[in-house]
Design a protein around this motif. Structure first.
Motif, PDB file in Angstrom:
ATOM      1  N   ASP A  53       0.829  -1.203   0.000  1.00  0.00           N
ATOM      2  CA  ASP A  53       0.000   0.000   0.000  1.00  0.00           C
ATOM      3  C   ASP A  53       0.868   1.259   0.000  1.00  0.00           C
ATOM      4  N   ALA A  54       1.954   1.231   0.761  1.00  0.00           N
ATOM      5  CA  ALA A  54       2.841   2.392   0.820  1.00  0.00           C
ATOM      6  C   ALA A  54       3.517   2.635  -0.519  1.00  0.00           C
ATOM      7  N   TYR A  55       3.958   1.572  -1.175  1.00  0.00           N
ATOM      8  CA  TYR A  55       4.617   1.716  -2.473  1.00  0.00           C
ATOM      9  C   TYR A  55       3.632   2.198  -3.537  1.00  0.00           C
ATOM     10  N   LYS A  56       2.407   1.709  -3.489  1.00  0.00           N
ATOM     11  CA  LYS A  56       1.399   2.144  -4.455  1.00  0.00           C
ATOM     12  C   LYS A  56       1.093   3.632  -4.275  1.00  0.00           C
ATOM     13  N   ASP A  57       1.002   4.050  -3.031  1.00  0.00           N
ATOM     14  CA  ASP A  57       0.739   5.457  -2.744  1.00  0.00           C
ATOM     15  C   ASP A  57       1.903   6.328  -3.216  1.00  0.00           C
ATOM     16  N   LEU A  58       3.129   5.858  -2.982  1.00  0.00           N
ATOM     17  CA  LEU A  58       4.311   6.594  -3.438  1.00  0.00           C
ATOM     18  C   LEU A  58       4.343   6.686  -4.959  1.00  0.00           C
ATOM     19  N   ASN A  59       4.066   5.594  -5.640  1.00  0.00           N
ATOM     20  CA  ASN A  59       4.102   5.569  -7.104  1.00  0.00           C
ATOM     21  C   ASN A  59       3.061   6.522  -7.694  1.00  0.00           C
ATOM     22  N   LYS A  60       1.886   6.575  -7.071  1.00  0.00           N
ATOM     23  CA  LYS A  60       0.830   7.471  -7.552  1.00  0.00           C
ATOM     24  C   LYS A  60       1.256   8.924  -7.429  1.00  0.00           C
ATOM     25  N   PHE A  61       1.928   9.252  -6.318  1.00  0.00           N
ATOM     26  CA  PHE A  61       2.425  10.614  -6.124  1.00  0.00           C
ATOM     27  C   PHE A  61       3.518  10.958  -7.122  1.00  0.00           C
ATOM     28  N   LEU A  62       4.432  10.018  -7.360  1.00  0.00           N
ATOM     29  CA  LEU A  62       5.571  10.283  -8.238  1.00  0.00           C
ATOM     30  C   LEU A  62       5.149  10.513  -9.685  1.00  0.00           C
ATOM     31  N   GLU A  63       4.082   9.881 -10.115  1.00  0.00           N
ATOM     32  CA  GLU A  63       3.609  10.092 -11.483  1.00  0.00           C
ATOM     33  C   GLU A  63       3.304  11.572 -11.733  1.00  0.00           C
ATOM     34  N   LYS A  64       2.678  12.233 -10.772  1.00  0.00           N
ATOM     35  CA  LYS A  64       2.366  13.649 -10.913  1.00  0.00           C
ATOM     36  C   LYS A  64       3.598  14.512 -10.687  1.00  0.00           C
ATOM     37  N   GLU A  65       4.410  14.139  -9.686  1.00  0.00           N
ATOM     38  CA  GLU A  65       5.566  14.958  -9.327  1.00  0.00           C
ATOM     39  C   GLU A  65       6.592  15.008 -10.452  1.00  0.00           C
ATOM     40  N   ILE A  66       6.855  13.864 -11.080  1.00  0.00           N
ATOM     41  CA  ILE A  66       7.838  13.821 -12.166  1.00  0.00           C
ATOM     42  C   ILE A  66       7.372  14.671 -13.337  1.00  0.00           C
ATOM     43  N   GLN A  67       6.082  14.619 -13.626  1.00  0.00           N
ATOM     44  CA  GLN A  67       5.553  15.421 -14.727  1.00  0.00           C
ATOM     45  C   GLN A  67       5.673  16.911 -14.432  1.00  0.00           C
ATOM     46  N   LEU A  68       5.422  17.304 -13.182  1.00  0.00           N
ATOM     47  CA  LEU A  68       5.560  18.711 -12.800  1.00  0.00           C
ATOM     48  C   LEU A  68       7.003  19.181 -12.925  1.00  0.00           C
ATOM     49  N   GLU A  69       7.944  18.346 -12.485  1.00  0.00           N
ATOM     50  CA  GLU A  69       9.356  18.723 -12.554  1.00  0.00           C
ATOM     51  C   GLU A  69       9.824  18.829 -14.002  1.00  0.00           C
ATOM     52  N   LYS A  70       9.359  17.946 -14.867  1.00  0.00           N
ATOM     53  CA  LYS A  70       9.734  18.012 -16.280  1.00  0.00           C
ATOM     54  C   LYS A  70       9.147  19.255 -16.936  1.00  0.00           C
ATOM     55  N   THR A  71       7.953  19.636 -16.535  1.00  0.00           N
ATOM     56  CA  THR A  71       7.339  20.848 -17.075  1.00  0.00           C
ATOM     57  C   THR A  71       8.114  22.093 -16.647  1.00  0.00           C
ATOM     58  N   HIS A 253      18.884  19.834 -11.781  1.00  0.00           N
ATOM     59  CA  HIS A 253      17.461  19.534 -11.962  1.00  0.00           C
ATOM     60  C   HIS A 253      17.286  18.236 -12.737  1.00  0.00           C
ATOM     61  N   ARG A 254      18.135  18.021 -13.721  1.00  0.00           N
ATOM     62  CA  ARG A 254      18.080  16.779 -14.490  1.00  0.00           C
ATOM     63  C   ARG A 254      18.427  15.576 -13.602  1.00  0.00           C
ATOM     64  N   GLN A 255      19.406  15.743 -12.728  1.00  0.00           N
ATOM     65  CA  GLN A 255      19.776  14.674 -11.800  1.00  0.00           C
ATOM     66  C   GLN A 255      18.635  14.382 -10.822  1.00  0.00           C
ATOM     67  N   TYR A 256      17.959  15.417 -10.365  1.00  0.00           N
ATOM     68  CA  TYR A 256      16.852  15.235  -9.418  1.00  0.00           C
ATOM     69  C   TYR A 256      15.701  14.473 -10.066  1.00  0.00           C
ATOM     70  N   ILE A 257      15.378  14.835 -11.297  1.00  0.00           N
ATOM     71  CA  ILE A 257      14.316  14.114 -12.006  1.00  0.00           C
ATOM     72  C   ILE A 257      14.709  12.658 -12.196  1.00  0.00           C
ATOM     73  N   GLY A 258      15.977  12.413 -12.516  1.00  0.00           N
ATOM     74  CA  GLY A 258      16.451  11.038 -12.664  1.00  0.00           C
ATOM     75  C   GLY A 258      16.322  10.256 -11.368  1.00  0.00           C
ATOM     76  N   LEU A 259      16.577  10.908 -10.233  1.00  0.00           N
ATOM     77  CA  LEU A 259      16.433  10.252  -8.934  1.00  0.00           C
ATOM     78  C   LEU A 259      14.973   9.891  -8.670  1.00  0.00           C
ATOM     79  N   LEU A 260      14.052  10.802  -9.000  1.00  0.00           N
ATOM     80  CA  LEU A 260      12.626  10.511  -8.828  1.00  0.00           C
ATOM     81  C   LEU A 260      12.195   9.340  -9.705  1.00  0.00           C
ATOM     82  N   GLU A 261      12.709   9.273 -10.920  1.00  0.00           N
ATOM     83  CA  GLU A 261      12.369   8.167 -11.822  1.00  0.00           C
ATOM     84  C   GLU A 261      12.906   6.840 -11.291  1.00  0.00           C
ATOM     85  N   LYS A 262      14.099   6.862 -10.703  1.00  0.00           N
ATOM     86  CA  LYS A 262      14.650   5.644 -10.094  1.00  0.00           C
ATOM     87  C   LYS A 262      13.808   5.209  -8.899  1.00  0.00           C
TER      88      LYS A 262
END
Length: 269
Positions: A53-71, A253-262
């Motif tokens: 449940d914790a991993y699913k919740d984290l993954n759901k958050f990261l989907e939005k966060e990564i998109q915001l950082e790329k924007t 910023h590119r390194q940070y986005i890469g960390l979020l993707e990992k």
């Protein structure tokens, strides 16, 4: 060149203190509940969420966060150039090199932990316009952040190396230069970046603990100015300082986005 007063912040020592004494007091003052010579646990493990449940919740958050950082990326495809320097990177470390006659100039810095929100807030406060940001800026959390790394300059000449450790001046430094942006008629001024020399040394091999280095906070002011002139002649001046920040900010910023993707990939396993 006017002598610039050097300062060093000691706030890290205070921020890194841990209150072990107060924690210990809480541990020893807490007494277990005894019932017929048996210890009763303080929390019920049945009420805890499962790891899935914790991993699913984290993954759901990261989907939005990564998109915001790329924007919010200002340089998504190509990093800003640093004039007259070749750039190589390996993870968070960046190495700049240039040949100057019979001398080789190498600049090294690491983008890890180089973004400071307090610095960005100071820059916003010192902005000459002083106007509030548009409401749409809130959707770009990293738009105003800057990476201002400490960097090392090595000038190799005749088998010896003259090395400098440099750091950026704070935004509230009284002599920080400003310039009016070209092509704009609104009179908006932009704060230029400048740096100071913290230490310097001369060595034959690597710069390690066996090499004596001088703290520039205590050297003669005229000597300090002449060391700045040496750096200026080798392309390490105010223009370089601004270009390095632009490159470092985009690369961090590119390194940070890469960390979020990992982290997202890890949560999906």
């Amino acid at each position: 060149m006017a002598f610039r007063n050097l300062t060093r912040g000691l706030f890290q020592l205070a921020n890194n203190r841990r209150l072990y004494s107060s924690i210990s007091q809480q541990i020893f003052l807490r007494k277990p509940i005894v019932n017929q010579q048996r210890f009763i646990p303080f929390r019920s493990f049945a009420s805890l969420q499962t790891n899935d449940d914790a991993y699913k919740d984290l993954n759901k958050f990261l989907e939005k966060e990564i998109q915001l950082e790329k924007t919010a990326q200002k340089h998504p495809s190509k990093l800003p150039k640093i004039q007259d320097f070749e750039v190589q990177s390996n993870g968070p470390e960046v190495v700049l090199t240039r040949q100057s006659g019979n001398e080789k100039v190498t600049v090294t810095f690491n983008v890890t932990n180089t973004v400071n929100t307090s610095d960005s807030e100071q820059e916003a406060e010192l902005d000459a316009a002083g106007q509030p940001q548009a409401s749409g800026d809130a959707a770009q959390p990293s738009a105003q952040l800057k990476s201002r790394p400490t960097f090392t300059v090595d000038i190799n000449r005749g088998g010896q190396t003259l090395s400098f450790i440099c750091s950026y001046l704070p935004y509230d430094y009284p002599s920080a230069p400003e310039h009016q942006q070209q092509g704009e008629d609104d009179g908006k001024n932009e704060q230029l970046e400048d740096f100071q020399i913290d230490e310097f040394a001369i060595h034959d091999g690597e710069w390690n603990e066996k090499v004596y280095s001088a703290d520039c906070a205590v050297i003669d002011g005229e000597l300090y100015d002449k060391l700045l002139n040496i750096l200026e002649e080798h392309g390490i001046g105010e223009e370089f300082a601004n270009q390095l920040i632009d490159h470092s900010t985009a690369y961090e910023h590119r390194q940070y986005i890469g960390l979020l993707e990992k982290l997202q990939q890890f949560s999906k396993k």
